[in-house]
Scaffold this active site. Structure first.
Site, PDB file in Angstrom:
ATOM      1  N   LYS A 206       0.942   8.645  -0.072  1.00 45.78           N
ATOM      2  CA  LYS A 206       0.571   8.705  -1.482  1.00 45.78           C
ATOM      3  C   LYS A 206      -0.668   9.589  -1.660  1.00 45.78           C
ATOM      4  CE  LYS A 206      -0.808   5.716  -5.272  1.00 45.78           C
ATOM      5  NZ  LYS A 206      -1.087   4.353  -5.699  1.00 45.78           N
ATOM      6  N   GLU A 212      -3.685   8.636  10.231  1.00 43.33           N
ATOM      7  CA  GLU A 212      -2.573   8.342  11.154  1.00 43.33           C
ATOM      8  C   GLU A 212      -1.374   9.239  10.839  1.00 43.33           C
ATOM      9  OE1 GLU A 212      -4.318   6.091   9.436  1.00 43.33           O
ATOM     10  OE2 GLU A 212      -4.593   4.228  10.571  1.00 43.33           O
ATOM     11  N   GLY A 266       0.901   1.499  -3.109  1.00 45.45           N
ATOM     12  CA  GLY A 266       1.556   1.847  -1.846  1.00 45.45           C
ATOM     13  C   GLY A 266       2.516   0.767  -1.364  1.00 45.45           C
ATOM     14  N   ARG A 267       2.090  -0.493  -1.423  1.00 47.16           N
ATOM     15  CA  ARG A 267       2.945  -1.567  -0.885  1.00 47.16           C
ATOM     16  C   ARG A 267       4.042  -1.972  -1.855  1.00 47.16           C
ATOM     17  NH1 ARG A 267      -2.263  -2.748  -1.479  1.00 47.16           N
ATOM     18  NH2 ARG A 267      -2.929  -4.338  -2.957  1.00 47.16           N
ATOM     19  N   GLU A 352      -2.327  -7.892   1.905  1.00 43.45           N
ATOM     20  CA  GLU A 352      -3.149  -6.806   1.360  1.00 43.45           C
ATOM     21  C   GLU A 352      -3.338  -7.014  -0.144  1.00 43.45           C
ATOM     22  OE1 GLU A 352      -2.226  -2.316   1.226  1.00 43.45           O
ATOM     23  OE2 GLU A 352      -3.355  -2.488   3.090  1.00 43.45           O
ATOM     24  N   HIS A 383      12.603 -20.409  19.499  1.00 43.11           N
ATOM     25  CA  HIS A 383      12.260 -20.488  20.927  1.00 43.11           C
ATOM     26  C   HIS A 383      10.851 -19.976  21.177  1.00 43.11           C
ATOM     27  CE1 HIS A 383      16.392 -21.617  21.968  1.00 43.11           C
ATOM     28  NE2 HIS A 383      16.700 -20.849  20.930  1.00 43.11           N
ATOM     29  N   LYS A 511     -11.969   2.064   8.244  1.00 49.57           N
ATOM     30  CA  LYS A 511     -11.561   3.483   8.267  1.00 49.57           C
ATOM     31  C   LYS A 511     -12.796   4.368   8.413  1.00 49.57           C
ATOM     32  CE  LYS A 511      -7.514   3.394   5.200  1.00 49.57           C
ATOM     33  NZ  LYS A 511      -7.014   3.809   3.896  1.00 49.57           N
TER      34      LYS A 511
HETATM   35  O1  F6P Z   1      -3.992   0.525   4.615  1.00 44.62           O
HETATM   36  C1  F6P Z   1      -4.445   0.987   3.415  1.00 44.62           C
HETATM   37  C2  F6P Z   1      -3.456   1.847   2.681  1.00 44.62           C
HETATM   38  O2  F6P Z   1      -4.157   2.460   1.654  1.00 44.62           O
HETATM   39  C3  F6P Z   1      -2.258   1.077   2.166  1.00 44.62           C
HETATM   40  O3  F6P Z   1      -2.506   0.399   0.996  1.00 44.62           O
HETATM   41  C4  F6P Z   1      -1.267   2.180   2.022  1.00 44.62           C
HETATM   42  O4  F6P Z   1       0.010   1.667   1.869  1.00 44.62           O
HETATM   43  C5  F6P Z   1      -1.487   2.930   3.308  1.00 44.62           C
HETATM   44  O5  F6P Z   1      -2.885   2.860   3.510  1.00 44.62           O
HETATM   45  C6  F6P Z   1      -0.989   4.342   3.363  1.00 44.62           C
HETATM   46  O6  F6P Z   1      -1.585   5.161   2.398  1.00 44.62           O
HETATM   47  P1  F6P Z   1      -0.992   6.585   2.028  1.00 44.62           P
HETATM   48  O7  F6P Z   1       0.379   6.395   1.481  1.00 44.62           O
HETATM   49  O8  F6P Z   1      -1.926   7.162   1.032  1.00 44.62           O
HETATM   50  O9  F6P Z   1      -0.928   7.407   3.296  1.00 44.62           O
END
Ligand code: F6P
Length: 550
Positions: A206, A212, A266-267, A352, A383, A511
């Site tokens: 987003k 990452e 995002g979620r 979250e 189990h 972060k």
């Molecule tokens: O972990 C924090 C967060 O901002 C989440 O809310 C989000 O889903 C994720 O990182 C990924 O963010 P982006 O879509 O901006 O890469």
């Protein structure tokens, strides 16, 4: 609102809980032969059975009173109306608009966002249909057949979970893989065995800044470039983002860049273009069914009175357990292997969203908020941690998810699976008394002394609450319904607790600190502002990394 816990509605629930704590679920079932019907919701292809919960009709009435006291219904209406209920980020929360049918306007600041939504869906479906006709070509002219989706958190968990869940509905020959972790092992596995000349890399972020995702995306670009040349890479890229300019800067063409909007959290984004890999896997029609299923639940949540409002009741039930029974956690137990990633997805969605301790007004909350959520598919979970569910000192309310029909040619497996699902909810409800344990041991021929020694260990308290959700089949429509039920249940809890379920400031600090520590992980001297443990660990890591391979 700050005084919700001093309101008559809250205090009535406290009193009611104290009374109900004297009653066993066994007694509630014995007293009311209609209990199952009275506490079930029939949503067509989805059935929700609340009857094995620590509730009576009065509980629902009192919970509805608390919801009204907390302003839940007004807040729900504000969400659907596009008001900026995500106050800390000054944003509307309109993921419901993503599954609203075409032709029904959703006005935000004078603009009909449903036109944008359906425009992007058309753009997505055009790509998906081309892909399925083997007419989406890479740089060498070979059709693209595999998809690797790179994202993290909400840009990964939703689509990854849904693709897993719907694998029985996958288009033949389509391979969709995911990599999210910045551990290179994840990307290595995702790319392994794929031909870069036939692979589409989807970068889903987003913000288009997440470290990452970009560490993985840059490595994937190198992997592509080695096979198709740097100038050919663009033919293998697509992006989903609220920052299209950044995607273009990364080398993604405009027609392969799919926008999302700041009013999609995002979620809560799997319904947007973030769901592109879902559509690539199951086809445009499958994706539409997923949206339609969610929309059916949206309509119920928006309009049904509390007594028939499944998501509202799911959410208030969680409040009941968290704030009045003081249960610290909850389990989600899908009896469907293809739903194995559902608990991980719900961990982000729930924790979250509601892992907050500041109210919308900036004051500390005066009550407990989001519980710890965990889960695993049954029967595997039986189990591992079910021992604790049955006999541990904490009571953990659990959702059991059963699927009536299986697409797999294994009827015997499915019968065993479903028998276990129902048996566990029955065992958690019913338990086993000491007398029953003694009688069983005696019937097995165990002598009286030994039976008396063993019996206490074989006692199950029972009275452990469960909700059972039954899907007719695990298909896009029912999955959409299930996920929307959870989304709205999370909303309900956050609304009653008076917190903002749509921000996530709690992920920021770590972060920022990782950015500060990165140079030290790449050989530079760590800065002065670290604690002794962190500095010690930096030097241990450095020593291990420099030492001979073991
Ligand atoms: O972990 C924090 C967060 O901002 C989440 O809310 C989000 O889903 C994720 O990182 C990924 O963010 P982006 O879509 O901006 O890469």
């Amino acid at each position: 609102m700050e005084r919700l816990h001093q309101s008559p509605a809250w205090m009535a629930l406290e009193k009611h809980q104290a009374a109900l704590a004297q009653v066993h679920l066994r007694g509630l079932f014995r007293a009311d032969p209609q209990r199952f019907q009275a506490h079930s919701h029939d949503l067509g292809p989805v059935w929700v059975d609340f009857s094995k919960n620590l509730i009576t009709e009065e509980t629902w009435t009192l919970l509805e009173g608390l919801a009204a006291e907390a302003g839940l219904f007004a807040r729900r209406d504000a969400m659907f109306a596009g008001e900026p209920i995500n106050a800390t980020e000054r944003r509307a929360v309109l993921h419901t608009a993503l599954r609203s049918p075409s032709g029904r306007p959703v006005i935000l600041e004078g603009r009909d966002v449903s036109v944008d939504v359906h425009g992007v869906l058309q753009q997505m479906f055009a790509l998906v249909d081309t892909f399925h006709r083997d007419a989406l070509f890479g740089a060498t002219g070979a059709p693209l057949r595999a998809v690797v989706h790179l994202g993290i958190g909400g840009s990964d968990l939703g689509p990854a979970m849904v693709c897993d869940a719907l694998r029985a509905h996958a288009r033949p020959g389509v391979e969709v893989r995911f990599a999210s972790n910045v551990d290179g092992a994840d990307l290595d596995l995702a790319l392994r065995g794929l031909d870069p000349r036939e692979t589409l890399i989807v970068v889903a972020s987003k913000t288009f800044t997440t470290v990452e995702t970009f560490t993985n995306a840059r490595a994937a670009v190198e992997w592509l470039a080695a096979a198709v040349g740097r100038e050919g890479v663009g033919a293998h890229l697509a992006a989903i983002t609220a920052s299209p300019a950044a995607a273009h800067g990364f080398g993604v063409s405009a027609d392969r860049t799919f926008p999302i909007w700041d009013w999609v959290g995002g979620r809560y984004s799997l319904w947007s273009a973030i769901g592109l890999p879902i559509a690539l896997l199951v086809g445009s029609e499958g994706f539409r069914s997923l949206l339609d299923g969610a929309n059916a639940v949206d309509e119920e949540f928006r309009a049904a009175p509390f007594a028939r409002n499944t998501a509202a009741k799911m959410g208030m039930l969680s409040i009941w357990y968290r704030n009045f029974w003081k249960f610290p956690s909850k389990a989600v137990l899908p009896y469907a292997q293809n739903l194995r990633r559902l608990p991980a997805y719900l961990q982000q969605a729930d924790m979250e969203s509601n892992g907050k301790s500041t109210t919308l007004d900036g004051a500390p909350v005066a009550w407990s908020t989001g519980p710890v959520l965990f889960g695993e598919p049954g029967t595997n979970a039986q189990h591992s941690f079910f021992q604790l569910l049955h006999q541990g000192t904490d009571v953990i309310p659990a959702d059991f998810i059963a699927v009536a029909r299986t697409p797999y040619p294994t009827p015997r497996h499915h019968a065993v699976l479903l028998a276990n699902c129902l048996a566990q909810t029955e065992a958690l409800l019913w338990g086993r008394t000491r007398d029953e344990a003694m009688a069983e041991l005696t019937a097995q021929g165990v002598d009286a002394l030994e039976a008396a020694r063993l019996a206490p260990h074989k006692v199950f308290p029972g009275n452990r609450p469960t909700t059972t959700i039954v899907l007719d089949e695990l298909r896009p429509h029912t999955l959409g319904m299930l996920l929307a039920l959870y989304e709205h249940s999370i909303f309900v809890q956050g609304a009653v607790w008076g917190i903002n379920s749509f921000d996530q400031w709690g992920v920021e600090l770590g972060k920022a600190m990782a950015t500060r520590l990165l140079p030290a992980m790449e050989g530079a001297a760590p800065g002065p502002h670290h604690d002794a443990s962190t500095l010690g660990l930096v030097s241990v890591l450095e020593r291990f990394r420099k030492s001979e391979k073991g």
